[in-house]
Design an enzyme around this catalytic site. Structure first.
Site, PDB file in Angstrom:
ATOM      1  N   LYS A 198      25.401   6.948  -6.610  1.00  0.00           N
ATOM      2  CA  LYS A 198      25.252   8.513  -7.006  1.00  0.00           C
ATOM      3  C   LYS A 198      26.690   9.001  -6.900  1.00  0.00           C
ATOM      4  CE  LYS A 198      20.599   9.183  -4.654  1.00  0.00           C
ATOM      5  NZ  LYS A 198      20.884   7.744  -4.079  1.00  0.00           N
ATOM      6  N   TYR A 265      12.964  -0.964   1.774  1.00  0.00           N
ATOM      7  CA  TYR A 265      12.696  -1.258   2.829  1.00  0.00           C
ATOM      8  C   TYR A 265      13.500  -2.210   3.582  1.00  0.00           C
ATOM      9  CZ  TYR A 265       8.889   1.799   2.812  1.00  0.00           C
ATOM     10  OH  TYR A 265       7.970   2.839   2.492  1.00  0.00           O
ATOM     11  N   HIS A 268      19.327   0.624   6.510  1.00  0.00           N
ATOM     12  CA  HIS A 268      20.614   1.175   5.831  1.00  0.00           C
ATOM     13  C   HIS A 268      20.753   2.469   6.320  1.00  0.00           C
ATOM     14  CE1 HIS A 268      17.472   2.197   3.002  1.00  0.00           C
ATOM     15  NE2 HIS A 268      18.157   3.387   2.603  1.00  0.00           N
TER      16      HIS A 268
END
Length: 328
Positions: A198, A265, A268
């Protein structure tokens, strides 16, 4: 253009060489003639079937369609206006007056072509999960007990078999190796730190990086115990140091947190600039790393027993599981 580039001051002087190179790459083709320079326009054959979301706040549109007969999701998002480009925008733009009233004027401004960029994310082939992720839906707040996790959430995760190959590609240097900001390769406390997709890496105020752990048996907060404190403290200490060294941003200007539920999953941790009001950093989903460390120091099995609240979309498969179990 080269002379202008050499004269630019401000943030670009502070950014790492990698970010400057990326900026240079984007300016190498100021007229957008990618195909003439040997790059194929893969979007020329994209056929839109559904507009999943049109967000004025994010200045983005999320599209579902077909790309070469495969399901695809395409996200178009206007890039941020950078301080170092403002003077060039003003000098090279075209203005069209829309409205004027006393001291107030509104114009449509058309910047130079190479500064009028739309960030484009392509997911192909896209699964039903990807389509639902970007589709506008109602949200509901779920309160998941430790027992709920074991009886509802964990079986659902195992049943879905979410693909983590893209994560393993990063850890094994098969993809995005050139984007890695820092790595500790230790198998127990090691991690890879790299920019989130992003973030365009062109300005610091919206900094967004992800630390991905090397351990592959950790899915989320629920798996953490006091035995993982060395891992978490290592990520906290070395992640902050790496960001300070590369971007000059001190830890007092960072927000470091987990998501629960996470979007994938494999454990992080998110590192974002405190000045950046990034989606998902609110109390219903984010858990500060510092809080997680303190909670595990007080109770080794805190996140195995604790009731955790999180939002789920109406079309989320996990939401259906909670409804079937009469937990909503």
């Amino acid at each position: 253009m080269a002379d202008k580039g050499r004269k630019r001051k401000g943030l670009m002087d502070e950014l790492p060489e990698q970010a400057k190179q990326q900026k240079g790459d984007s300016e190498a083709d100021p007229d957008g003639n990618a195909e003439e320079n040997g790059e194929k326009n893969i979007l020329s054959g994209f056929k839109t079937t559904t507009v999943l979301k049109d967000s004025a706040l994010e200045k983005a549109v999320f599209l579902h369609g077909k790309l070469e007969d495969q399901e695809a999701v395409v996200i178009l998002q206007k890039t941020p206006i950078r301080e170092d480009t403002v003077a060039e925008i003003f000098s090279g733009c075209k203005l069209k007056l829309e409205m004027k009233n006393d001291i107030y004027s509104i114009y449509h401004l058309q910047p130079p072509a190479h500064l009028n960029v739309i960030k484009t994310t392509v997911i192909c082939p896209a699964t039903e999960h990807h389509v639902k992720k970007y589709q506008v839906q109602e949200h509901f707040l779920v309160e998941e007990t430790g027992e709920d996790y074991l009886s509802i959430t964990l079986p659902y995760i195992k049943e879905q078999r979410f693909s983590l190959q893209w994560v393993f590609n990063i850890l094994e240097k098969k993809a995005e190796a050139d984007r890695i900001v820092y790595e500790d390769s230790d198998k127990d406390v090691g991690f890879v730190l790299l920019p989130d997709m992003k973030w365009d890496q062109k300005q610091i105020h919206d900094l967004y990086l992800i630390a991905i752990v090397h351990q592959r048996d950790l899915k989320s907060l629920r798996d953490l115990t006091a035995s993982h404190l060395p891992l978490l403290q290592n990520i906290c200490t070395k992640g902050k140091a790496a960001i300070l060294k590369r971007y000059g941003l001190p830890s007092s200007k960072l927000r470091i947190y987990f998501h629960y539920q996470p979007s994938y999953y494999h454990l992080h941790i998110h590192f974002t600039a405190l000045s950046f009001d990034v989606p998902g950093c609110g109390v219903v989903r984010a858990h500060l790393l510092s809080d997680v460390i303190q909670n595990l120091q007080s109770d080794s099995h805190y996140y195995r027993k604790r009731t955790l609240s999180f939002p789920l979309r109406a079309d989320d498969g996990l939401f259906s599981k909670f409804k079937q179990a009469e937990r909503l």
